[in-house]
Write a protein that holds these residues in place. Structure first.
Motif, PDB file in Angstrom:
ATOM      1  N   TYR A 130      29.220  38.930  39.213  1.00 46.95           N
ATOM      2  CA  TYR A 130      30.300  39.672  38.417  1.00 46.95           C
ATOM      3  C   TYR A 130      31.678  39.546  38.938  1.00 46.95           C
ATOM      4  CZ  TYR A 130      33.309  43.924  37.412  1.00 46.95           C
ATOM      5  OH  TYR A 130      34.253  44.394  37.024  1.00 46.95           O
TER       6      TYR A 130
ATOM      7  N   HIS B 282      33.160  36.123  38.101  1.00 48.30           N
ATOM      8  CA  HIS B 282      33.799  35.990  36.700  1.00 48.30           C
ATOM      9  C   HIS B 282      35.001  36.764  36.566  1.00 48.30           C
ATOM     10  CE1 HIS B 282      34.068  37.193  32.700  1.00 48.30           C
ATOM     11  NE2 HIS B 282      33.978  38.380  33.012  1.00 48.30           N
ATOM     12  N   ILE B 283      35.115  38.018  37.144  1.00 48.94           N
ATOM     13  CA  ILE B 283      36.377  38.880  36.986  1.00 48.94           C
ATOM     14  C   ILE B 283      37.563  38.080  37.682  1.00 48.94           C
ATOM     15  CG2 ILE B 283      35.281  41.000  36.188  1.00 48.94           C
ATOM     16  CD1 ILE B 283      36.143  42.067  39.087  1.00 48.94           C
ATOM     17  N   SER B 284      37.236  37.387  38.801  1.00 51.13           N
ATOM     18  CA  SER B 284      38.380  36.799  39.382  1.00 51.13           C
ATOM     19  C   SER B 284      38.640  35.569  38.736  1.00 51.13           C
ATOM     20  CB  SER B 284      38.106  36.374  40.870  1.00 51.13           C
ATOM     21  OG  SER B 284      36.874  35.530  40.918  1.00 51.13           O
TER      22      SER B 284
ATOM     23  N   PRO C 187      38.228  34.761  34.838  1.00 52.56           N
ATOM     24  CA  PRO C 187      37.465  34.969  33.428  1.00 52.56           C
ATOM     25  C   PRO C 187      37.699  33.819  32.453  1.00 52.56           C
ATOM     26  CG  PRO C 187      39.394  36.301  33.940  1.00 52.56           C
ATOM     27  CD  PRO C 187      39.211  35.517  35.092  1.00 52.56           C
TER      28      PRO C 187
ATOM     29  N   VAL D 155      31.882  35.795  30.510  1.00 52.14           N
ATOM     30  CA  VAL D 155      30.914  36.773  30.850  1.00 52.14           C
ATOM     31  C   VAL D 155      29.555  36.759  30.556  1.00 52.14           C
ATOM     32  CG1 VAL D 155      31.186  38.339  28.727  1.00 52.14           C
ATOM     33  CG2 VAL D 155      30.648  39.521  30.931  1.00 52.14           C
TER      34      VAL D 155
ATOM     35  N   THR E   8      36.624  46.005  34.687  1.00 55.83           N
ATOM     36  CA  THR E   8      36.519  44.882  33.483  1.00 55.83           C
ATOM     37  C   THR E   8      34.991  44.785  33.259  1.00 55.83           C
ATOM     38  OG1 THR E   8      38.035  43.899  34.712  1.00 55.83           O
ATOM     39  CG2 THR E   8      37.815  43.219  32.577  1.00 55.83           C
ATOM     40  N   GLU E   9      34.765  44.633  31.988  1.00 55.63           N
ATOM     41  CA  GLU E   9      33.251  44.324  31.731  1.00 55.63           C
ATOM     42  C   GLU E   9      32.190  45.194  32.428  1.00 55.63           C
ATOM     43  OE1 GLU E   9      32.993  42.263  29.555  1.00 55.63           O
ATOM     44  OE2 GLU E   9      34.506  40.653  29.752  1.00 55.63           O
ATOM     45  N   THR E  10      32.595  46.100  32.725  1.00 49.60           N
ATOM     46  CA  THR E  10      31.409  47.231  33.551  1.00 49.60           C
ATOM     47  C   THR E  10      31.144  48.201  32.414  1.00 49.60           C
ATOM     48  OG1 THR E  10      33.326  48.554  34.139  1.00 49.60           O
ATOM     49  CG2 THR E  10      32.606  47.022  35.814  1.00 49.60           C
TER      50      THR E  10
ATOM     51  N   TYR F  90      35.393  50.166  40.859  1.00 47.44           N
ATOM     52  CA  TYR F  90      34.289  49.626  40.330  1.00 47.44           C
ATOM     53  C   TYR F  90      33.037  49.569  41.492  1.00 47.44           C
ATOM     54  CZ  TYR F  90      35.037  44.881  42.375  1.00 47.44           C
ATOM     55  OH  TYR F  90      35.471  43.623  43.183  1.00 47.44           O
TER      56      TYR F  90
END
Length: 318
Positions: free
Chosen positions: A182, A185-187, A189, A194, A251-253, A298
């Motif tokens: 996770y 990915h967010i660092s 994108p 995802v 994000t994406e959570t 998060y």
């Protein structure tokens, strides 16, 4: 069921609304969760685990490393107070430090502390049951892509990881790794979808020599195996000591993503990775509960369960 494929959970306690340890251990039993990682030798938690038959990964917090490294007597006392005292707890690993970084003031004491704890464990007659290790972050890799190029950062190797690997080889102990697709990915994108992080990618797998990679988790685990091979650690087994996906706060959570990641993870680790196929990968999901005292938003929502012990979504860790 291969014992190596049992997925455990991490029992983080940074919340002011969490149930008492006895209730938590009862919840683990109800859910048939057979392994738990705790981050310090909390007396109430260890009392609750007595006689439960749940295997325990016990942490020595970073703040205690230097003290334990300075004398064998300190290490013996720590083992006496926190391991021997709880004769009916099934300890699996003692983890000396969590995500120690090269610049930390106690870094040079990690390996001496591990050696002292190992000696204390043997002197206590528990050498066959309990392994000693430390838990690193996946950021200890200097290179991770493609996985066959995996190497540890020279700063990590020089600071303490080189000594850790020698210790693990000599004592047939695993290396514990905290791995968060996770966060990776967010660092980044743009380069890491995802889907690739959630084990749901349908695009063409990444080819690395003769091996194919369909997800980020395998890329990192195998990059660490490659890094170990390059530093004399061919025989060292990896344990994923933390992984998971938050259900809110960033994000994406979403609940759906958290459920997708953890459900796919449990199935996936049973079959190993491309580099080590058919060898189940011992893994611990972070975390049992949401923790409302974590710092960033998060970080507060990684729990499989709400503090009232209700599952956030259906999941079977076995």
């Amino acid at each position: 069921m291969n014992a190596g494929a049992q997925t455990g959970v991490c029992y983080g306690r940074q919340g002011d609304n969490l149930p008492p340890p006895n209730d938590v251990v009862n919840l683990l039993k109800e859910q048939k969760i057979q392994r738990v990682r705790i981050y310090d030798p909390n007396q109430q938690v260890l009392e609750a685990l007595q006689g439960s038959n749940i295997e325990v990964v016990l942490g020595i917090p970073n703040a205690y490393i230097q003290n334990i490294s300075t004398s064998q007597e300190n290490a013996n006392k720590w083992v006496q107070d926190n391991v021997k005292t709880y004769a009916n707890v099934k300890f699996r690993y003692i983890v000396v430090g969590n995500e120690v970084k090269p610049g930390d003031p106690f870094t040079q004491f990690v390996v001496p502390a591990m050696q002292n704890i190992q000696t204390a464990i043997f002197e206590a007659g528990l050498g066959k049951e309990i392994k000693v290790s430390t838990a690193i972050e996946s950021g200890a890799l200097g290179l991770y892509f493609p996985p066959s190029n995996g190497t540890f950062g020279s700063d990590y190797l020089e600071a303490y990881l080189g000594g850790v690997i020698k210790f693990l080889v000599n004592n047939d102990s695993p290396l514990l790794v905290n791995l968060y697709p996770y966060i990776i990915h967010i660092s980044n994108p743009d380069d890491i979808s995802v889907e690739y992080a959630l084990f749901t990618s349908t695009s063409i797998p990444v080819k690395d020599n003769s091996l194919y990679y369909t997800n980020l988790f395998d890329v990192y685990v195998d990059a660490i195996y490659s890094a170990l091979e390059k530093t004399g650690g061919n025989s060292v087994r990896i344990v994923v000591s933390e992984t998971g996906w938050p259900s809110s706060g960033g994000t994406e959570t979403t609940l759906d993503n958290a459920k997708t990641y953890n459900t796919n993870l449990v199935q996936h680790v049973k079959v190993g990775t491309p580099k080590r196929p058919a060898i189940p990968l011992e893994t611990y999901v972070y975390a049992i509960f949401d923790e409302n005292q974590k710092s960033s938003e998060y970080e507060k929502f990684w729990g499989l369960f709400l503090p009232n012990k209700q599952p956030k979504y259906p999941i079977n860790l076995n």
